[in-house]
Scaffold this active site. Structure first.
Site, short mmCIF file in Angstrom:
data_model
loop_
_atom_site.label_atom_id
_atom_site.label_comp_id
_atom_site.label_asym_id
_atom_site.label_seq_id
_atom_site.Cartn_x
_atom_site.Cartn_y
_atom_site.Cartn_z
N LYS A 86 7.10 46.82 67.12
CA LYS A 86 6.20 47.64 66.32
C LYS A 86 5.71 48.81 67.20
O LYS A 86 5.32 48.59 68.35
CB LYS A 86 5.02 46.75 65.88
N GLU B 15 -3.76 34.98 50.04
CA GLU B 15 -5.08 35.06 49.42
C GLU B 15 -5.37 33.87 48.52
O GLU B 15 -6.52 33.39 48.47
CB GLU B 15 -5.19 36.37 48.61
N ARG C 287 -4.71 38.74 43.72
CA ARG C 287 -3.78 37.62 43.87
C ARG C 287 -4.46 36.29 43.58
O ARG C 287 -3.81 35.31 43.22
CB ARG C 287 -3.24 37.56 45.31
C1 LIG Z 1 -1.17 40.71 49.33
C2 LIG Z 1 -1.44 41.57 50.52
N1 LIG Z 1 -2.37 41.16 51.42
C3 LIG Z 1 -2.64 41.95 52.50
C4 LIG Z 1 -1.98 43.12 52.68
C5 LIG Z 1 -2.34 44.03 53.85
N2 LIG Z 1 -1.22 44.21 54.76
C6 LIG Z 1 -0.44 45.29 54.74
S1 LIG Z 1 0.79 45.23 55.85
C7 LIG Z 1 0.28 43.73 56.40
C8 LIG Z 1 1.03 43.07 57.53
C9 LIG Z 1 2.44 42.84 57.16
O1 LIG Z 1 3.10 42.24 58.25
P1 LIG Z 1 4.66 42.24 58.30
O2 LIG Z 1 5.20 41.85 56.99
O3 LIG Z 1 5.07 41.45 59.49
O4 LIG Z 1 5.03 43.77 58.50
P2 LIG Z 1 4.82 44.71 59.77
O5 LIG Z 1 3.66 45.58 59.46
O6 LIG Z 1 4.59 43.86 60.95
O7 LIG Z 1 6.07 45.49 59.85
C10 LIG Z 1 -0.84 43.29 55.72
C11 LIG Z 1 -1.56 42.03 55.98
C12 LIG Z 1 -1.02 43.50 51.71
N3 LIG Z 1 -0.35 44.66 51.80
N4 LIG Z 1 -0.78 42.71 50.65
#
Ligand SMILES: Cc1ncc(C[n+]2csc(CCOP(=O)(O)OP(=O)(O)O)c2C)c(N)n1
Length: 459
Positions: free
Chosen positions: A281, A364, A392
Site C-alpha cells: 500500500k 457491521e 448494512r
Molecule cells: C461496508 C463498508 N465498511 C467500511 C468501509 C470503509 N473502508 C473503505 S476501504 C476500507 C479498507 C479496505 O481494505 P482492503 O479491502 O484490504 O483494501 P485496501 O484499502 O487495503 O486496498 C474500509 C474499511 C467501506 N467502504 N464499506
C-alpha cells in the site's frame, strides 16, 4: 521515445497490449505520478491506488476489457483503471463537480465500470452474477473480482465465496493482499493469509526434500500419498481449495511479467481461481508506504512535505476522547468498531483499554449483533460506525438490539452529506432508524446511562 508521455497516447486498454516491457514500466511510473499529483491537489484515496498500478496494467493486458469486466471491491484503488479507460480529463477533477467519482461508477463509464462500488465486500458476488449471466447468454465474456484482504473478511465476500463452486462459473478472484485494511487488518483470515506468505520458506524446503526423496521411489510414493491426504494443511491456499476454488500464488504484485503469467493461467483455468497478489500500500511514494493508514484517504497536501497533522478538534476526536474518559469510571463500557478505529476516533481508547476494544473488521452486521450479546451479558457496548455503513446493519439493529430492548449505544459518525459522494452520504439514518421500536435517537448527544437502545448521530 525520449520523455514523451505514454499515458497521453493511451486511448483504450487495447493500446497497452502493443507496449514493450520497458514502456509498461514507464507507464506505471507515469500513472503513479498523475495519481499523486491529482490526489494531493484534490484529496482522495492515495495509498490503495498507488499499490495497484502494476496489477491494473496486468489485468488489462491479460483480460479483454471492456468485453471482460473488472469489478474492483470498494473501488477506491481503481484510479489507474480510470486513467487507462478514457477518463484522463475527468480525473483532473477527481471528486469535484463534473469530475471523476472516487469509486467505480456505472454513470461515469458504463463500459468499464459495469457495476459501481463504494461499500466493501460486493465484488465477488457481483462478478459471480456477471459470469453466470454471460454463460446464460452463451457469451464467453469474463468477470474478474479484485478484492482486498480487508474486504475479504466482509460477510458478503464470504457468502460469495460460499457460492462460487456451486455456480459452476470459472470466476477469477484477485486477492489484493497488502496486509492492511485502512488500519492494520484483524481476525483469523488475515493471519491465515500471512501464514501462506511466510510459508514460502516451506515451499523451498519441500522442493529440496522432493528431489532427495525421488532417489528412493517407494518412500517418495508414500510421501506423495500423505501429502495428497493432508494438502489442505500444508499447501498454500488449502482453505480456498476446500471451497472448490483453485489457489494460485502468492505473486509479487509489482512485477508485471509475474502478474501476467499468473493471471493468464487463471484466465485459462476451467475452475474458479483465486490469485493471491502481494502488493505494498502506498508503493512508490515513501511517506505513504511508511504510513499507509495515514495516507488511505487524504485532504489536499504538499507531496514534497507530506501530510501535516491539523491538530483540529473534530467530532470523531471529541467522541473518542470522551468515551475513553468515561471508560475510566465505567468499567463495563466497551467500544466496537468495524475496521474504522482511526476514522471514529477510537485509537486512543484501543491503546488505553485493549481488553474492552473490539475491531471486528469490515463486518457491521456482526458488530451490532456482537454488541447485543455484550449488552445481554452485562456490558455497556458502544458501536461506533459511519452512518452510511450502518445501513448494512438495518436488520441487526431491529432484530437483535431494538426488539430485545438491550442497552446498546450506536454512535453514528459522518452523518449528513460527505465529500465521498452518493455511495457515502449519511443521509438515510434518520429515515430508517425512526422506524425502530425502543430506540432513542439523540443527535450530537450521548446518554451513557439511559439503559436503553440509543443512537448518537453527528457529523
Ligand atoms: C461496508 C463498508 N465498511 C467500511 C468501509 C470503509 N473502508 C473503505 S476501504 C476500507 C479498507 C479496505 O481494505 P482492503 O479491502 O484490504 O483494501 P485496501 O484499502 O487495503 O486496498 C474500509 C474499511 C467501506 N467502504 N464499506
Amino acid at each position: 521515445m525520449g520523455n514523451e508521455s505514454i499515458l497521453d497516447r493511451m486511448e483504450t486498454p487495447a493500446d497497452l497490449r502493443r507496449l514493450t516491457p520497458a514502456e509498461l514500466e514507464q507507464l506505471a511510473a507515469e500513472l503513479r505520478s498523475v495519481i499523486l499529483e491529482t490526489v494531493s491537489r484534490n484529496g482522495g484515496h492515495l495509498s490503495s491506488s498507488l499499490g495497484t498500478v502494476e496489477l491494473t496494467l496486468a489485468l488489462h493486458l491479460v483480460f479483454n476489457t471492456p468485453k471482460d469486466c473488472l469489478i474492483w471491491d470498494v473501488g477506491h484503488q481503481a484510479y489507474s483503471h480510470k486513467l487507462l479507460t478514457g477518463r484522463r480529463n475527468l480525473f483532473r477533477k477527481l471528486r469535484q463537480t463534473d469530475g471523476c467519482s472516487g469509486f467505480q461508477s456505472r454513470i461515469e463509464s458504463p463500459q468499464y465500470d459495469v457495476i459501481g462500488g463504494g461499500h466493501a465486500g460486493t465484488a465477488i458476488s457481483a462478478a459471480l452474477g456477471l459470469e453466470v449471466a454471460a454463460r446464460r447468454r452463451g457469451d464467453d465474456a469474463r468477470a474478474v473480482a479484485i478484492v482486498g484482504d480487508g474486504s475479504l473478511n466482509c460477510g458478503i465476500s464470504l457468502e460469495g465465496l460460499n457460492s462460487v463452486e456451486e455456480s459452476g462459473a470459472p470466476l477469477v478472484i484477485v486477492l489484493n493482499d497488502n496486509r492492511m485494511s485502512i488500519d492494520h487488518n484483524v481476525g483469523a483470515l488475515p493471519s491465515y493469509l500471512n501464514r501462506i506468505i511466510s510459508g514460502r520458506a516451506y515451499g523451498h524446503f519441500k522442493a529440496l526434500a522432493k528431489t532427495m526423496l525421488r532417489k528412493v521411489p517407494d518412500l517418495y510414493r508414500s510421501v506423495q500419498k500423505i501429502e495428497e491426504a493432508t494438502k489442505s494443511v500444508f499447501l498454500p491456499g488449502g482453505l480456498f481449495e476446500e471451497l472448490g476454488i483453485r489457489y494460485l500464488g502468492p505473486v509479487n504484485g509489482h512485477s508485471i511479467p509475474d502478474l501476467v503469467r499468473l493471471l493468464s493461467a487463471a484466465r485459462d483455468s476451467r475452475r474458479p481461481v483465486i490469485v493471491h497478489v502481494i502488493t505494498e500500500k502506498g508503493h512508490g511514494y515513501a511517506p505513504a508506504a511508511e504510513a499507509p493508514e495515514r495516507y488511505h484517504g487524504v485532504p489536499p497536501f504538499d507531496p514534497a512535505l507530506g501530510l501535516r497533522g491539523s491538530g483540529r478538534m473534530t467530532f470523531s476526536r471529541a467522541f473518542g476522547e470522551t468515551l475513553t474518559e468515561l471508560a475510566e469510571t465505567h468499567s463495563e463500557l466497551a467500544a466496537i468498531t468495524a475496521a474504522m478505529a482511526s476514522g471514529t476516533g477510537l485509537t486512543g481508547f484501543a491503546e488505553r483499554f485493549p481488553e474492552r476494544f473490539f475491531d471486528v473488521g469490515i463486518a457491521e452486521e456482526h458488530a451490532v449483533v456482537f454488541a447485543s450479546g455484550l449488552a445481554a451479558g452485562g456490558m455497556h457496548p458502544v458501536a461506533a460506525i459511519y452512518s452510511t455503513f450502518m445501513q448494512r446493519a438495518f436488520d441487526p439493529i431491529y432484530h437483535d438490539v431494538c426488539l430485545q430492548n438491550l442497552p446498546v449505544i450506536l454512535a453514528l459518525d459522518r452523518a449528513g452529506m460527505v465529500e465521498d459522494g452518493p455511495t457515502h452520504h449519511g443521509i438515510y439514518d434518520l429515515a430508517f432508524l425512526r422506524a425502530m421500536p425502543n430506540l432513542t435517537i439523540s443527535p450530537r448527544r450521548m446518554k451513557m446511562n439511559c439503559g436503553r437502545c440509543c443512537i448518537g448521530r453527528w457529523r
